[in-house]
Design a protein around this motif. Structure first.
Motif, PDB file in Angstrom:
ATOM      1  N   VAL A  70     -31.922  -0.115 -48.003  1.00  0.00           N
ATOM      2  CA  VAL A  70     -30.610  -0.746 -47.914  1.00  0.00           C
ATOM      3  C   VAL A  70     -30.303  -0.953 -46.436  1.00  0.00           C
ATOM      4  CG1 VAL A  70     -28.153  -0.481 -48.404  1.00  0.00           C
ATOM      5  CG2 VAL A  70     -29.851   0.291 -50.077  1.00  0.00           C
ATOM      6  N   MET A  71     -30.343  -2.220 -46.010  1.00  0.00           N
ATOM      7  CA  MET A  71     -30.220  -2.532 -44.585  1.00  0.00           C
ATOM      8  C   MET A  71     -28.801  -2.840 -44.142  1.00  0.00           C
ATOM      9  SD  MET A  71     -33.681  -4.727 -43.811  1.00  0.00           S
ATOM     10  CE  MET A  71     -33.816  -5.561 -45.376  1.00  0.00           C
ATOM     11  N   ASP A  72     -27.955  -3.267 -45.060  1.00  0.00           N
ATOM     12  CA  ASP A  72     -26.577  -3.594 -44.693  1.00  0.00           C
ATOM     13  C   ASP A  72     -25.773  -2.290 -44.603  1.00  0.00           C
ATOM     14  OD1 ASP A  72     -24.045  -4.566 -44.304  1.00  0.00           O
ATOM     15  OD2 ASP A  72     -24.056  -5.921 -46.030  1.00  0.00           O
ATOM     16  N   MET A  73     -25.986  -1.590 -43.498  1.00  0.00           N
ATOM     17  CA  MET A  73     -25.359  -0.276 -43.325  1.00  0.00           C
ATOM     18  C   MET A  73     -23.842  -0.392 -43.283  1.00  0.00           C
ATOM     19  SD  MET A  73     -27.962   1.248 -40.433  1.00  0.00           S
ATOM     20  CE  MET A  73     -27.563  -0.069 -39.279  1.00  0.00           C
ATOM     21  N   ARG A  74     -23.342  -1.387 -42.534  1.00  0.00           N
ATOM     22  CA  ARG A  74     -21.888  -1.552 -42.397  1.00  0.00           C
ATOM     23  C   ARG A  74     -21.260  -1.897 -43.733  1.00  0.00           C
ATOM     24  NH1 ARG A  74     -20.040   1.550 -39.096  1.00  0.00           N
ATOM     25  NH2 ARG A  74     -21.784   1.948 -37.721  1.00  0.00           N
ATOM     26  N   GLY A  75     -21.964  -2.720 -44.525  1.00  0.00           N
ATOM     27  CA  GLY A  75     -21.445  -3.062 -45.839  1.00  0.00           C
ATOM     28  C   GLY A  75     -21.274  -1.834 -46.709  1.00  0.00           C
ATOM     29  N   VAL A  76     -22.247  -0.923 -46.634  1.00  0.00           N
ATOM     30  CA  VAL A  76     -22.156   0.314 -47.424  1.00  0.00           C
ATOM     31  C   VAL A  76     -21.014   1.189 -46.920  1.00  0.00           C
ATOM     32  CG1 VAL A  76     -23.358   2.460 -48.004  1.00  0.00           C
ATOM     33  CG2 VAL A  76     -24.613   0.294 -48.042  1.00  0.00           C
ATOM     34  N   ILE A  77     -20.981   1.403 -45.612  1.00  0.00           N
ATOM     35  CA  ILE A  77     -19.982   2.310 -45.034  1.00  0.00           C
ATOM     36  C   ILE A  77     -18.561   1.781 -45.227  1.00  0.00           C
ATOM     37  CG2 ILE A  77     -19.154   3.295 -42.854  1.00  0.00           C
ATOM     38  CD1 ILE A  77     -22.169   3.276 -41.985  1.00  0.00           C
ATOM     39  N   ASN A  78     -18.417   0.463 -45.111  1.00  0.00           N
ATOM     40  CA  ASN A  78     -17.084  -0.141 -45.238  1.00  0.00           C
ATOM     41  C   ASN A  78     -16.714  -0.474 -46.677  1.00  0.00           C
ATOM     42  OD1 ASN A  78     -16.761  -0.014 -42.449  1.00  0.00           O
ATOM     43  ND2 ASN A  78     -17.643  -2.048 -42.127  1.00  0.00           N
ATOM     44  N   LYS A  98     -32.995   5.676 -60.542  1.00  0.00           N
ATOM     45  CA  LYS A  98     -34.196   5.555 -59.725  1.00  0.00           C
ATOM     46  C   LYS A  98     -33.818   5.784 -58.260  1.00  0.00           C
ATOM     47  CE  LYS A  98     -36.570   2.479 -62.962  1.00  0.00           C
ATOM     48  NZ  LYS A  98     -37.274   1.176 -63.167  1.00  0.00           N
ATOM     49  N   PHE A  99     -34.787   5.731 -57.361  1.00  0.00           N
ATOM     50  CA  PHE A  99     -34.544   6.017 -55.953  1.00  0.00           C
ATOM     51  C   PHE A  99     -33.668   4.944 -55.310  1.00  0.00           C
ATOM     52  CE2 PHE A  99     -38.840   7.683 -56.881  1.00  0.00           C
ATOM     53  CZ  PHE A  99     -38.573   9.032 -56.690  1.00  0.00           C
ATOM     54  N   VAL A 100     -32.895   5.379 -54.306  1.00  0.00           N
ATOM     55  CA  VAL A 100     -32.176   4.436 -53.459  1.00  0.00           C
ATOM     56  C   VAL A 100     -32.570   4.752 -52.018  1.00  0.00           C
ATOM     57  CG1 VAL A 100     -29.951   3.496 -52.760  1.00  0.00           C
ATOM     58  CG2 VAL A 100     -30.250   4.347 -55.099  1.00  0.00           C
ATOM     59  N   CYS A 101     -33.344   3.861 -51.428  1.00  0.00           N
ATOM     60  CA  CYS A 101     -33.911   4.103 -50.098  1.00  0.00           C
ATOM     61  C   CYS A 101     -33.066   3.430 -49.023  1.00  0.00           C
ATOM     62  CB  CYS A 101     -35.346   3.584 -50.037  1.00  0.00           C
ATOM     63  SG  CYS A 101     -36.423   4.296 -51.309  1.00  0.00           S
ATOM     64  N   GLY A 102     -33.119   3.991 -47.825  1.00  0.00           N
ATOM     65  CA  GLY A 102     -32.210   3.532 -46.788  1.00  0.00           C
ATOM     66  C   GLY A 102     -32.862   2.977 -45.542  1.00  0.00           C
ATOM     67  N   HIS A 103     -31.989   2.467 -44.691  1.00  0.00           N
ATOM     68  CA  HIS A 103     -32.326   1.922 -43.374  1.00  0.00           C
ATOM     69  C   HIS A 103     -31.114   2.285 -42.517  1.00  0.00           C
ATOM     70  CE1 HIS A 103     -33.720  -1.632 -40.761  1.00  0.00           C
ATOM     71  NE2 HIS A 103     -32.528  -1.344 -40.275  1.00  0.00           N
ATOM     72  N   ALA A 104     -31.204   3.420 -41.833  1.00  0.00           N
ATOM     73  CA  ALA A 104     -30.015   4.013 -41.208  1.00  0.00           C
ATOM     74  C   ALA A 104     -30.134   4.056 -39.686  1.00  0.00           C
ATOM     75  CB  ALA A 104     -29.788   5.423 -41.760  1.00  0.00           C
ATOM     76  N   ARG A 105     -30.566   2.969 -39.106  1.00  0.00           N
ATOM     77  CA  ARG A 105     -30.818   2.956 -37.661  1.00  0.00           C
ATOM     78  C   ARG A 105     -29.547   3.266 -36.876  1.00  0.00           C
ATOM     79  NH1 ARG A 105     -34.970   1.572 -34.611  1.00  0.00           N
ATOM     80  NH2 ARG A 105     -34.635   0.955 -32.455  1.00  0.00           N
ATOM     81  N   SER A 106     -29.644   4.310 -36.049  1.00  0.00           N
ATOM     82  CA  SER A 106     -28.584   4.732 -35.113  1.00  0.00           C
ATOM     83  C   SER A 106     -27.335   5.277 -35.788  1.00  0.00           C
ATOM     84  CB  SER A 106     -28.208   3.587 -34.157  1.00  0.00           C
ATOM     85  OG  SER A 106     -29.327   3.184 -33.394  1.00  0.00           O
ATOM     86  N   LEU A 107     -27.378   5.483 -37.100  1.00  0.00           N
ATOM     87  CA  LEU A 107     -26.210   6.086 -37.750  1.00  0.00           C
ATOM     88  C   LEU A 107     -26.133   7.572 -37.404  1.00  0.00           C
ATOM     89  CD1 LEU A 107     -26.096   4.570 -41.356  1.00  0.00           C
ATOM     90  CD2 LEU A 107     -24.873   3.834 -39.307  1.00  0.00           C
ATOM     91  N   LYS A 108     -24.950   8.039 -37.151  1.00  0.00           N
ATOM     92  CA  LYS A 108     -24.745   9.456 -36.864  1.00  0.00           C
ATOM     93  C   LYS A 108     -23.326   9.841 -37.250  1.00  0.00           C
ATOM     94  CE  LYS A 108     -23.629   8.486 -32.000  1.00  0.00           C
ATOM     95  NZ  LYS A 108     -23.999   8.792 -30.585  1.00  0.00           N
TER      96      LYS A 108
END
Length: 374
Positions: free
Chosen positions: A183-191, A208-218
């Motif tokens: 899931v690459m739309d990090m802002r979409g998920v967070i917002n 089933k699995f939900v895999c992420g793409h969490a670049r620079s999230l902290k």
């Protein structure tokens, strides 16, 4: 032809394996005079391994048995579980699944988790369906994930498709699909955007699995991303990033395509005093010349060992840890009752693959694929 999907539940198969393990019948294949890379205990120990069909029937003391239809004398070589690539894109290597299998199986990789994102981005659901069909009949176990962000940047690209929750639900209903790809739309998920919330919800509903793409999230952003139900990340940026994500309980897919981050990962493990079981290895994107010249997952192993990681720890990340993450109890360990997906390495420093078995079939030898390809 190798059938990597052959089930291990057959009572007849299990009975044959029990008889062979108990000495009442010969093995189909006996791997003799080797050393087992025990990724559960961290030991490298002398042992022989007997196979019956797609099963490991027995691991036993060297020289205890000599009855088998075919015997391989390994002369001290290492018997390891074959490698599992926990996140990758075949299309980044610019080849078909057939050619990819032809290339990586002789390197010791027999299972990959494929996100056909670019194919979906160009050709939509029909492209993902083609991707699944193209995996069949190969000596490589290709576990397909449903691309979650097609397009990856809505409004900024002209793609061939746009996947919404309906498309995700359809793909997740296909038995070959193991979960939601990164899931690459990090802002979409967070917002809490409706589109991304519904896509992630489709994944959760499928169980089933939900895999992420969490670049620079902290901090709060990382916690919010994970609270949405996203479990993994391969976009690692620093030692601090790795430590925070590990301490948050996220599964890491440490990737070789960003080699600059590997020293940071090793430093993080040294600070922790262990390599957590939530660390897996992946290639993500490998250009075809690099894949052929250096290798994919096998190059990853060499890099981490050269940086000071214990070879058995590195192997565990690429085998047992990945199998546990994928909930594949048949994979990841050289043990009786497991699937006979094995690679014979010359040693545990340069990891030269000598022989490869996929579901008990001798699939590759000394860099050459033996299995027939459709």
């Amino acid at each position: 032809m190798v059938d990597v999907t052959v089930p291990l539940t057959s009572p007849e198969l299990r009975r044959r394996a029990v008889d062979a393990a108990a000495g009442r019948a010969p093995f189909d294949v006996l791997l003799r005079n080797g050393k087992i890379a025990d990724v559960a205990t961290g030991e490298l120990r002398d042992a022989d391994v007997g196979l019956v069909g797609p099963l490991i029937a027995s691991t036993h003391p060297t020289g205890q048995r000599n009855d088998a239809l075919k015997i391989f004398d390994l002369a001290g070589a290492v018997i390891a579980p074959s490698l599992i690539d926990s996140h990758m894109h075949i299309e980044s290597s610019m080849v078909t699944p057939r050619v990819y299998a032809q290339t990586v199986v002789p390197q010791g990789t027999t299972t990959i988790c494929w996100d056909p994102h670019e194919i979906g981005n160009v050709s939509g659901l029909a492209g993902v369906r083609w991707a699944i069909e193209a995996t069949k009949g190969l000596p490589l176990r290709i576990l397909v994930e449903a691309p979650s962000c097609v397009p990856s940047a809505p409004g900024l690209e002209r793609s061939g498709a746009a996947f919404d929750a309906t498309a995700m639900t359809e793909m997740l209903s296909w038995p070959e699909v193991i979960g939601v790809a990164e899931v690459m739309d990090m802002r979409g998920v967070i917002n809490g955007s409706p589109r991304m919330s519904s896509i992630v919800s489709a994944g959760l509903s499928s169980e089933k699995f939900v895999c992420g793409h969490a670049r620079s999230l902290k901090g709060q952003d990382l916690q919010a991303f994970m609270a949405a139900g996203i479990e993994s990340d391969h976009e690692l940026t620093s030692k601090a990033d790795i430590l925070e994500k590990l301490r948050s309980g996220m599964t890491l897919e440490l990737r070789v395509s960003h080699e600059n981050i590997l020293p940071e990962a090793v430093a993080a493990f040294q600070e922790l005093g262990c390599v957590p079981q939530t660390v897996t290895l992946c290639t993500d994107d490998v250009f075809p010349d690099d894949l052929s010249r250096r290798g994919g997952m096998v190059h990853h192993l060499r890099c981490l060992v050269a940086l000071g990681m214990r070879p058995l720890d590195v192997l565990r990340c690429a085998t047992l840890n990945a199998a546990m993450r994928l909930e594949r109890r048949d994979l990841g360990l050289v043990a009786a009752g497991r699937r006979a997906d094995l690679v014979i390495f010359d040693n545990l420093s340069d990891f030269t693959p000598l022989e490869v078995f996929t579901s008990g079939v001798h699939a590759a030898s000394h860099g050459t694929l033996l299995a027939d390809l459709p």
